[in-house]
Design a protein around this motif. Structure first.
Motif, short mmCIF file in Angstrom:
data_model
loop_
_atom_site.label_atom_id
_atom_site.label_comp_id
_atom_site.label_asym_id
_atom_site.label_seq_id
_atom_site.Cartn_x
_atom_site.Cartn_y
_atom_site.Cartn_z
N ASN A 329 0.81 -1.09 -0.04
CA ASN A 329 -0.11 -0.18 -0.01
C ASN A 329 0.90 1.38 -0.11
O ASN A 329 0.40 2.14 -0.76
N VAL A 330 1.75 1.17 0.91
CA VAL A 330 2.89 2.47 1.02
C VAL A 330 3.70 2.68 -0.28
O VAL A 330 3.36 3.91 -1.02
N PHE A 331 3.83 1.59 -0.88
CA PHE A 331 4.73 1.64 -2.46
C PHE A 331 3.76 2.17 -3.41
O PHE A 331 4.18 3.05 -4.04
N ILE A 332 2.65 1.71 -3.50
CA ILE A 332 1.64 2.34 -4.58
C ILE A 332 1.24 3.45 -4.41
O ILE A 332 1.00 4.35 -5.29
N GLN A 333 1.16 3.96 -3.27
CA GLN A 333 0.83 5.39 -2.75
C GLN A 333 1.91 6.14 -3.22
O GLN A 333 1.87 7.53 -3.88
N GLY A 334 3.28 5.85 -2.98
CA GLY A 334 4.41 6.59 -3.55
C GLY A 334 4.36 6.74 -5.01
O GLY A 334 4.68 7.77 -5.60
N CYS A 335 4.09 5.73 -5.57
CA CYS A 335 4.16 5.70 -7.19
C CYS A 335 2.76 6.69 -7.67
O CYS A 335 3.26 7.23 -8.61
N ALA A 336 1.70 6.59 -7.01
CA ALA A 336 0.97 7.55 -7.28
C ALA A 336 1.27 9.02 -7.13
O ALA A 336 0.83 9.86 -8.00
N LEU A 339 3.09 10.42 -10.40
CA LEU A 339 2.22 10.41 -11.85
C LEU A 339 2.17 11.61 -12.29
O LEU A 339 2.59 11.54 -13.49
N SER A 340 2.11 12.79 -11.53
CA SER A 340 2.32 13.85 -12.36
C SER A 340 3.59 14.08 -12.98
O SER A 340 3.36 14.77 -14.18
N ILE A 344 4.23 14.94 -16.90
CA ILE A 344 4.93 16.17 -17.42
C ILE A 344 6.21 15.52 -18.46
O ILE A 344 6.28 16.01 -19.50
N ILE A 345 6.78 14.37 -18.19
CA ILE A 345 8.22 14.20 -18.93
C ILE A 345 7.45 13.28 -20.25
O ILE A 345 7.96 13.79 -21.24
#
Length: 485
Positions: A329-336, A339-340, A344-345
């Motif tokens: 859960n913590v890993f997926i939240q960090g990925c999210a 995302l912006s 941008i890239i």
């Protein structure tokens, strides 16, 4: 009154700026559709092209998608980096460690800036440290805000630090290295001593000036928070994203120290893995280090780094005693959270891809070379430098631009009796300078997005120093051209 003005200031988002650029470039190619130029090979292929192809509506619409395809490795890396950083953050080690650092540097916080900018600059000059700086924005923004600075200081420290090194490239394989290889490809043997010497002079001058600019602004903000150039919205974002926990006095435990040691090892390995050791004649890392990703140190790229950060994130989660579900859960939240930055890239890379598809970059290069042919040495240097500012806007990749342009510009310089070696430094410094500000650079736009700094705020901060740096670089280049031609 000042606060009201800041609040009223309306800013275009980075996404809007980039989409406008893509549309404008597409329209320009329509006006130039069919315009011919000297036949040139498409980089990486044997195919020859000799005219501009007008971008269709479909080309413009699909540009971000093709940008995603082009930038897939760095996008995956950034997503996994976000997961890694969130795991480290949730352990509390970063927060406690930052408090500990700020306490140790109490009253001498500017030394954090000076030391980091020197390290980033050395990385930029020697191995082209650029995309690799993206992980540092999130970490250092919290540190700088805790030290009493603002988010612009973070961007200045990272982007100007590494950027000053790239401007003064010496053995950077992606800049001067690629350019020298391109010269050899057309039968010109580069003088490495001249190239490295001029690069070192520019590195020293631009790095010293960059440190002065950032430290001067940082001291002003630290002394008076009202002197920040951030808008009220940006200040609110800074408070929301980067000040959590600063009012708490956290104990720096043994577990925190272990986690931060693993954290430091992760970044150290990242840096070492990207240095092209074999090109420097160092073979100690060859072969045996490939057991993890299949690639030896010096040959790692963003795919290898992504999985390295993933593995280290899992190890840190174990040390932090996270459950399996909590880790996921913590890993997926960090990925999210990243995302912006990824989007941008993607859009920034889309603009570059569109230029390559339509051959507008080759058209600009060909026309400029014809104009420069009849100029005096001084005007030639100025014109070539301006040309590279424009070309780097269209092609942010330094190695890609080297192989497109140096066979033309290096040959032209030698043909008219000027130094192709100085041309290499004109290329390197011009690319490096514009990549401090070009919105088509994923590093610029991604770093600003992470630090919650608007693009227009960054341009306001950097524009005057940029002009001063350009003038200093041109003086060094002109003297070099007169000396070595």
């Amino acid at each position: 009154m000042t606060d009201k003005k800041k609040k009223k200031r309306k800013e275009l988002s980075s996404f809007s700026i980039l989409f406008i650029i893509i549309i404008v470039l597409g329209i320009i190619t329509q006006f130039l559709n069919g315009q011919g130029f000297t036949p040139q090979a498409i980089p990486g292929t044997d195919d020859m092209v000799d005219h501009v192809v007008g971008a269709t509506l479909a080309d413009i619409v699909m540009a971000p998608f093709h940008g995603f395809q082009n930038a897939i490795e760095i996008c995956v890396f950034i997503l996994i980096l976000g997961g890694f950083l969130n795991i480290v953050t949730k352990t509390g080690a970063l927060e406690a460690g930052i408090q500990n650092i700020v306490k140790k540097f109490n009253g001498r916080e500017v030394w954090i800036i000076i030391i980091l900018m020197l390290l980033f600059s050395l990385g930029g000059s020697t191995y082209g440290m650029s995309e690799e700086t993206i992980p540092f924005y999130s970490l250092l923004t919290v540190t700088m805000v805790a030290a009493g600075f603002d988010t612009v200081v973070t961007v200045g420290t990272v982007l100007l630090g590494s950027g000053a090194g790239v401007i003064g490239s010496t053995i950077n394989p992606f800049s001067t290295g690629a350019a020298m290889d391109a010269l050899r490809g057309i039968g010109i043997t580069p003088n490495v001593g001249v190239i490295m010497g001029l690069g070192a002079v520019i590195w020293l001058v631009i790095t010293a000036f960059s440190i002065y600019i950032v430290v001067k602004y940082a001291k002003k903000v630290q002394k008076d928070k009202g002197s920040t150039i951030l808008s009220l919205q940006e200040q609110e974002d800074m408070e929301e994203y980067f000040t959590e926990g600063q009012d708490r006095n956290l104990e720096f435990t043994k577990k925190h120290k272990i986690i931060l040691t693993l954290f430091a090892i992760t970044f150290l390995v990242m840096i070492l893995s990207l240095i092209p050791w074999n090109e420097f004649g160092i073979t100690i890392f060859s072969g045996w280090t490939s057991f993890l990703t299949g690639e030896s140190f010096g040959d790692w790229y963003f795919g290898d780094l992504a999985m390295w950060f993933f593995i280290m994130g899992l190890i840190i989660a174990v040390v932090g005693k996270f459950s399996e579900k909590e880790t996921v859960n913590v890993f997926i939240q960090g990925c999210a959270d990243m995302l912006s930055v990824v989007l941008i890239i993607v859009v920034a890379r889309g603009a570059s891809v569109l230029m390559s598809q339509t051959h507008l970059d080759l058209f600009v290069l060909d026309r400029a070379a014809e104009v420069l042919r009849d100029l005096s040495p001084v005007l030639f240097v100025i014109g070539a430098f301006i040309l590279y500012l424009l070309l780097s806007f269209l092609i942010p990749s330094t190695s890609g631009l080297a192989y497109v342009s140096i066979p033309v510009m290096g040959a032209l310089a030698q043909e008219i009796g000027l130094s192709p070696d100085v041309m290499v430094i004109i290329f390197a410094s011009g690319c490096g300078l514009i990549n401090l500000i070009t919105p088509t650079s994923g590093v610029v736009m991604g770093g600003l997005e992470i630090s919650k700094v608007d693009y227009t705020t960054w341009t306001k901060f950097i524009m005057k120093p940029l002009l001063i740096m350009a003038a200093a670089i041109l003086i060094i280049l002109i003297v070099g051209m007169l000396m070595f031609s």
